[in-house]
Motif scaffolding. Structure first.
Motif, PDB file in Angstrom:
ATOM      1  N   THR A 105       0.845  -1.191   0.000  1.00 18.43           N
ATOM      2  CA  THR A 105       0.000   0.000   0.000  1.00 18.43           C
ATOM      3  C   THR A 105       0.881   1.242   0.000  1.00 18.43           C
ATOM      4  N   ASN A 106       0.473   2.276  -0.712  1.00 18.48           N
ATOM      5  CA  ASN A 106       1.175   3.558  -0.659  1.00 18.48           C
ATOM      6  C   ASN A 106       0.809   4.256   0.646  1.00 18.48           C
ATOM      7  N   VAL A 107       1.824   4.798   1.323  1.00 21.23           N
ATOM      8  CA  VAL A 107       1.618   5.425   2.619  1.00 21.23           C
ATOM      9  C   VAL A 107       2.119   6.866   2.596  1.00 21.23           C
ATOM     10  N   ILE A 108       1.329   7.762   3.188  1.00 18.61           N
ATOM     11  CA  ILE A 108       1.774   9.122   3.470  1.00 18.61           C
ATOM     12  C   ILE A 108       2.031   9.147   4.971  1.00 18.61           C
ATOM     13  N   LEU A 109       3.302   9.210   5.328  1.00 19.94           N
ATOM     14  CA  LEU A 109       3.732   9.197   6.724  1.00 19.94           C
ATOM     15  C   LEU A 109       4.159  10.609   7.084  1.00 19.94           C
ATOM     16  N   TYR A 110       3.484  11.196   8.071  1.00 21.42           N
ATOM     17  CA  TYR A 110       3.866  12.562   8.413  1.00 21.42           C
ATOM     18  C   TYR A 110       4.191  12.694   9.894  1.00 21.42           C
ATOM     19  N   PHE A 111       5.196  13.516  10.166  1.00 24.47           N
ATOM     20  CA  PHE A 111       5.661  13.787  11.518  1.00 24.47           C
ATOM     21  C   PHE A 111       5.259  15.214  11.882  1.00 24.47           C
ATOM     22  N   TYR A 112       4.699  15.378  13.067  1.00 26.60           N
ATOM     23  CA  TYR A 112       4.258  16.694  13.511  1.00 26.60           C
ATOM     24  C   TYR A 112       4.729  16.914  14.943  1.00 26.60           C
ATOM     25  N   PRO A 113       4.956  18.181  15.329  1.00 25.44           N
ATOM     26  CA  PRO A 113       5.542  18.462  16.636  1.00 25.44           C
ATOM     27  C   PRO A 113       4.708  18.076  17.861  1.00 25.44           C
ATOM     28  N   GLU A 114       3.420  18.439  17.894  1.00 22.06           N
ATOM     29  CA  GLU A 114       2.655  18.152  19.106  1.00 22.06           C
ATOM     30  C   GLU A 114       1.159  18.180  18.847  1.00 22.06           C
ATOM     31  N   ALA A 115       0.488  17.135  19.307  1.00 21.29           N
ATOM     32  CA  ALA A 115      -0.963  17.035  19.171  1.00 21.29           C
ATOM     33  C   ALA A 115      -1.645  18.205  19.862  1.00 21.29           C
ATOM     34  N   MET A 116      -2.742  18.633  19.286  1.00 26.90           N
ATOM     35  CA  MET A 116      -3.640  19.645  19.848  1.00 26.90           C
ATOM     36  C   MET A 116      -3.012  21.040  19.924  1.00 26.90           C
ATOM     37  N   THR A 117      -2.003  21.313  19.107  1.00 33.57           N
ATOM     38  CA  THR A 117      -1.487  22.671  18.969  1.00 33.57           C
ATOM     39  C   THR A 117      -2.053  23.226  17.664  1.00 33.57           C
ATOM     40  N   PRO A 118      -2.111  24.535  17.500  1.00 34.89           N
ATOM     41  CA  PRO A 118      -2.805  25.102  16.331  1.00 34.89           C
ATOM     42  C   PRO A 118      -2.317  24.579  14.969  1.00 34.89           C
ATOM     43  N   GLY A 119      -1.021  24.619  14.716  1.00 38.95           N
ATOM     44  CA  GLY A 119      -0.518  24.177  13.410  1.00 38.95           C
ATOM     45  C   GLY A 119      -0.739  22.692  13.176  1.00 38.95           C
ATOM     46  N   CYS A 120      -0.511  21.899  14.206  1.00 41.75           N
ATOM     47  CA  CYS A 120      -0.670  20.446  14.069  1.00 41.75           C
ATOM     48  C   CYS A 120      -2.135  20.067  13.901  1.00 41.75           C
ATOM     49  N   THR A 121      -3.025  20.805  14.553  1.00 44.75           N
ATOM     50  CA  THR A 121      -4.460  20.563  14.391  1.00 44.75           C
ATOM     51  C   THR A 121      -4.888  20.927  12.965  1.00 44.75           C
ATOM     52  N   THR A 122      -4.406  22.057  12.467  1.00 44.01           N
ATOM     53  CA  THR A 122      -4.715  22.465  11.090  1.00 44.01           C
ATOM     54  C   THR A 122      -4.285  21.382  10.113  1.00 44.01           C
ATOM     55  N   GLN A 123      -3.062  20.891  10.265  1.00 42.44           N
ATOM     56  CA  GLN A 123      -2.535  19.877   9.356  1.00 42.44           C
ATOM     57  C   GLN A 123      -3.323  18.569   9.472  1.00 42.44           C
ATOM     58  N   ALA A 124      -3.577  18.114  10.690  1.00 37.70           N
ATOM     59  CA  ALA A 124      -4.306  16.859  10.891  1.00 37.70           C
ATOM     60  C   ALA A 124      -5.720  16.943  10.326  1.00 37.70           C
ATOM     61  N   CYS A 125      -6.400  18.075  10.551  1.00 42.14           N
ATOM     62  CA  CYS A 125      -7.764  18.235  10.031  1.00 42.14           C
ATOM     63  C   CYS A 125      -7.766  18.307   8.508  1.00 42.14           C
ATOM     64  N   ASP A 126      -6.710  18.851   7.923  1.00 45.06           N
ATOM     65  CA  ASP A 126      -6.579  18.883   6.470  1.00 45.06           C
ATOM     66  C   ASP A 126      -6.436  17.453   5.925  1.00 45.06           C
ATOM     67  N   PHE A 127      -5.639  16.637   6.597  1.00 44.40           N
ATOM     68  CA  PHE A 127      -5.545  15.226   6.194  1.00 44.40           C
ATOM     69  C   PHE A 127      -6.905  14.548   6.359  1.00 44.40           C
ATOM     70  N   ARG A 128      -7.568  14.796   7.493  1.00 41.74           N
ATOM     71  CA  ARG A 128      -8.891  14.211   7.748  1.00 41.74           C
ATOM     72  C   ARG A 128      -9.867  14.561   6.625  1.00 41.74           C
ATOM     73  N   ASP A 129      -9.896  15.838   6.259  1.00 40.29           N
ATOM     74  CA  ASP A 129     -10.858  16.307   5.262  1.00 40.29           C
ATOM     75  C   ASP A 129     -10.548  15.805   3.855  1.00 40.29           C
ATOM     76  N   ASN A 130      -9.310  15.388   3.614  1.00 38.40           N
ATOM     77  CA  ASN A 130      -8.907  14.894   2.295  1.00 38.40           C
ATOM     78  C   ASN A 130      -8.702  13.390   2.264  1.00 38.40           C
ATOM     79  N   LEU A 131      -8.992  12.716   3.378  1.00 41.19           N
ATOM     80  CA  LEU A 131      -8.665  11.300   3.481  1.00 41.19           C
ATOM     81  C   LEU A 131      -9.363  10.443   2.423  1.00 41.19           C
ATOM     82  N   ASN A 132     -10.632  10.695   2.164  1.00 40.49           N
ATOM     83  CA  ASN A 132     -11.347   9.860   1.188  1.00 40.49           C
ATOM     84  C   ASN A 132     -10.729   9.945  -0.197  1.00 40.49           C
TER      85      ASN A 132
END
Length: 159
Positions: free
Chosen positions: A34-61
């Protein structure tokens, strides 16, 4: 700045096994074929990391439809990752690497420039790994905002 060993396209992605937000072990090998997008982020529940995670969530399908699975990795403990997942409705695995073993294997922890200061920390980075475990794209120092849009263009995934 101290040099960090960085991975590049064509390198074999270092395998790992880490606990997810539920405390269950997840290995890169679990995604073989399977092709994987593996991403590393500094800290859960911080503004930038939340923005990035929600962007992945919204584009996951659409990422899944194009043949990609998404995995996020941070230093956070599984309990914090679980809160992050539940708070923001994240629909992909979040893995815990508190000892930085996987961060170091991927060259994403070290000195970085943060608002003009040299600090040591997680370098926001994304790796696209093909089904055979080869890195197709190694993207270091990515921005949280607009990251998925840039990734979609690089992977030629239509919006």
């Amino acid at each position: 700045m101290t040099e960090i060993t960085r991975l590049a396209a064509g390198d074999t992605a270092p395998d790992f096994t880490l606990d997810d937000q539920d405390g269950a072990p997840v290995s890169l090998a679990d995604f073989s074929g399977t092709n994987v997008i593996l991403y590393f982020y500094p800290e859960a529940m911080t503004p930038g990391c939340t923005t990035q995670a929600c962007d992945f969530r919204d584009n996951l399908n659409s990422l899944k439809a194009a043949g990609y699975r998404v995995i996020g990795i941070s230093r956070d403990e599984p309990a914090k990752l679980k809160r992050f997942q539940e708070t923001d409705g994240l629909n992909f695995p979040l893995l815990s690497d508190p000892d930085l073993v996987v961060h170091n294997a991927y060259g994403v922890y070290g000195e970085k420039n943060s608002y003009g200061r040299i600090v040591t920390g997680v370098i926001r980075s994304t790796f696209v790994i093909d089904g055979s475990g080869t890195i197709e794209h190694a993207l270091y120092n990515v921005k949280a905002t607009g990251h998925i849009s840039m990734l979609r263009k690089k992977l030629t995934i239509d919006a």
